[in-house]
Write a protein that holds these residues in place. Structure first.
Motif, PDB file in Angstrom:
ATOM      1  N   ALA A  12      39.842  36.122  50.567  1.00  0.00           N
ATOM      2  CA  ALA A  12      38.686  37.021  50.444  1.00  0.00           C
ATOM      3  C   ALA A  12      38.072  36.928  49.056  1.00  0.00           C
ATOM      4  N   ALA A  13      38.915  36.868  48.028  1.00  0.00           N
ATOM      5  CA  ALA A  13      38.403  36.762  46.662  1.00  0.00           C
ATOM      6  C   ALA A  13      37.667  35.433  46.468  1.00  0.00           C
ATOM      7  N   ARG A  14      38.212  34.349  47.048  1.00  0.00           N
ATOM      8  CA  ARG A  14      37.557  33.046  46.899  1.00  0.00           C
ATOM      9  C   ARG A  14      36.157  33.057  47.504  1.00  0.00           C
ATOM     10  N   ARG A  15      36.016  33.725  48.634  1.00  0.00           N
ATOM     11  CA  ARG A  15      34.679  33.790  49.244  1.00  0.00           C
ATOM     12  C   ARG A  15      33.695  34.522  48.343  1.00  0.00           C
ATOM     13  N   ILE A  16      34.153  35.545  47.647  1.00  0.00           N
ATOM     14  CA  ILE A  16      33.282  36.262  46.709  1.00  0.00           C
ATOM     15  C   ILE A  16      32.873  35.338  45.570  1.00  0.00           C
ATOM     16  N   TYR A  17      33.836  34.609  45.020  1.00  0.00           N
ATOM     17  CA  TYR A  17      33.522  33.697  43.921  1.00  0.00           C
ATOM     18  C   TYR A  17      32.491  32.656  44.354  1.00  0.00           C
ATOM     19  N   GLN A  18      32.665  32.139  45.556  1.00  0.00           N
ATOM     20  CA  GLN A  18      31.725  31.133  46.039  1.00  0.00           C
ATOM     21  C   GLN A  18      30.324  31.710  46.199  1.00  0.00           C
ATOM     22  N   ARG A  19      30.220  32.940  46.666  1.00  0.00           N
ATOM     23  CA  ARG A  19      28.892  33.555  46.821  1.00  0.00           C
ATOM     24  C   ARG A  19      28.173  33.688  45.489  1.00  0.00           C
ATOM     25  N   HIS A  20      28.938  33.835  44.432  1.00  0.00           N
ATOM     26  CA  HIS A  20      28.321  33.979  43.108  1.00  0.00           C
ATOM     27  C   HIS A  20      28.143  32.644  42.396  1.00  0.00           C
ATOM     28  N   GLY A  21      28.429  31.548  43.086  1.00  0.00           N
ATOM     29  CA  GLY A  21      28.158  30.234  42.523  1.00  0.00           C
ATOM     30  C   GLY A  21      29.323  29.549  41.846  1.00  0.00           C
ATOM     31  N   PHE A  22      30.516  30.147  41.891  1.00  0.00           N
ATOM     32  CA  PHE A  22      31.679  29.489  41.303  1.00  0.00           C
ATOM     33  C   PHE A  22      32.020  28.230  42.105  1.00  0.00           C
ATOM     34  N   VAL A  23      32.506  27.224  41.389  1.00  0.00           N
ATOM     35  CA  VAL A  23      32.871  25.943  41.995  1.00  0.00           C
ATOM     36  C   VAL A  23      34.337  25.652  41.693  1.00  0.00           C
ATOM     37  N   LEU A  24      35.075  25.218  42.701  1.00  0.00           N
ATOM     38  CA  LEU A  24      36.478  24.840  42.512  1.00  0.00           C
ATOM     39  C   LEU A  24      36.528  23.528  41.736  1.00  0.00           C
ATOM     40  N   VAL A  25      37.254  23.524  40.610  1.00  0.00           N
ATOM     41  CA  VAL A  25      37.307  22.324  39.761  1.00  0.00           C
ATOM     42  C   VAL A  25      38.692  21.686  39.734  1.00  0.00           C
ATOM     43  N   ALA A  26      39.734  22.428  40.106  1.00  0.00           N
ATOM     44  CA  ALA A  26      41.075  21.842  40.108  1.00  0.00           C
ATOM     45  C   ALA A  26      42.019  22.757  40.870  1.00  0.00           C
ATOM     46  N   GLU A  27      43.055  22.158  41.465  1.00  0.00           N
ATOM     47  CA  GLU A  27      44.104  22.949  42.090  1.00  0.00           C
ATOM     48  C   GLU A  27      45.428  22.217  41.986  1.00  0.00           C
TER      49      GLU A  27
END
Length: 310
Positions: free
Chosen positions: A271-286
């Protein structure tokens, strides 16, 4: 209970409010209504005139005159809404946030002075009585997004952040006390030494109780802010609180002059990841790791504050 009982209580409470000096000191040089508008803008980083009218039950012409005055005084900026071009967004300027912060400080000091006259053993009864009045006269309606306010932490709130993070992540994901220790260190570092111009904590409050939180702190990388400890209580989810908290961090970081916002999370927090994505955050590493008694996949996310929105 009779009508006279309620009228008698109203007269009593009106006298209490008068004793708090609302008219002459607390809100000067603004009217009570103007101060309410400033308060709403300070606790909702992105809003528009239509939202304000609905939340405060104000006449459109009256609100327009207030916003015109605020714009002339350099307290607000107005522009096209990002979500609806037919609407006008309203945001506080740096000067506007200073004015709102001053009003909030005065209110805290004044109400705090009144609360100091209440014996410690009577305060839980007082709080419960106030909640009861709100619940009964509120006609049992479900909470609405506009009932939630974002505010600065009050005494005890930093401890609440540690306690609720530890309890919720243990209950929902089985994380052990290692996570509580991590949160305690983050909160202690913030409480002991933070720059209010570059770092900030928000508490989401509903019906007089905290139901969410987030922090914006300086990252080790130059020009980067770090979002930390986003949390929303289970019974308050679905009201857009997480979205507002992340939006508050992004707006603050942009105004403070950061070039990017970064965060670390784990893939189980969908759920938190979906919020980050809505605000334009991009996954850069995992990267897989074992922490907090669990096998997890840690993720680094980044938001470029200078990028042009798509």
């Amino acid at each position: 209970m009779t009508v006279q009982d309620i009228r008698s209580f109203n007269r009593f409470y009106t006298n209490v409010i008068g004793a708090l000096d609302y008219g002459r000191h607390l809100y000067a040089p603004y009217t009570l209504t103007e101060s309410r508008v400033l308060y709403e803008l300070a606790h909702a980083p992105r809003t528009d005139a239509a939202d304000l009218r609905a939340q405060l039950h104000l006449d459109a012409g009256y609100l327009s005159r207030i916003l015109n005055r605020f714009e002339e005084d350099g307290l607000v900026e107005r522009g096209p809404s990002e979500t609806d071009p037919r609407r006008r967004s309203v945001t506080l300027t740096g000067r506007g946030r200073e004015a709102a912060a001053l009003l909030d400080e005065r209110a805290r000091e004044t109400v705090g002075a009144m609360l100091d006259t209440v014996r410690a053993e009577d305060r839980p009864r007082l709080a419960e009585a106030m909640r009861t009045v709100r619940e009964i006269l509120g006609d049992g309606r479900a909470p609405r997004p506009e009932d939630v306010v974002l505010r600065d932490p009050a005494p005890g709130d930093l401890g609440w952040i540690v306690q609720r993070n530890a309890a919720l992540y243990a209950a929902e994901y089985g994380w052990n006390a290692d996570y509580e220790g991590l949160v305690a260190r983050i909160v202690a570092d913030y409480g002991e030494d933070h720059d209010p111009h570059l770092e900030r904590t928000w508490i989401a409050e509903l019906d007089g109780r905290p139901v969410g939180c987030v922090m914006c702190v300086r990252d080790d990388a130059p020009g980067a802010a770090r979002l930390r400890l986003l949390l929303v209580e289970p019974d308050a989810r679905g009201l857009g609180i997480g979205d507002r908290l992340v939006g508050a961090v992004v707006a603050f970081a942009r105004e403070a002059g950061y070039r990017e916002v970064v965060l670390w999370t784990n893939d189980v927090l969908a759920a938190a990841r979906r919020i980050y994505q809505r605000h334009g955050f991009v996954l850069v590493a995992e990267k897989p790791h074992r922490s907090f008694g669990q096998e997890l996949v840690g993720q680094d996310w980044r938001l470029d504050l200078h990028a042009t929105p798509e």
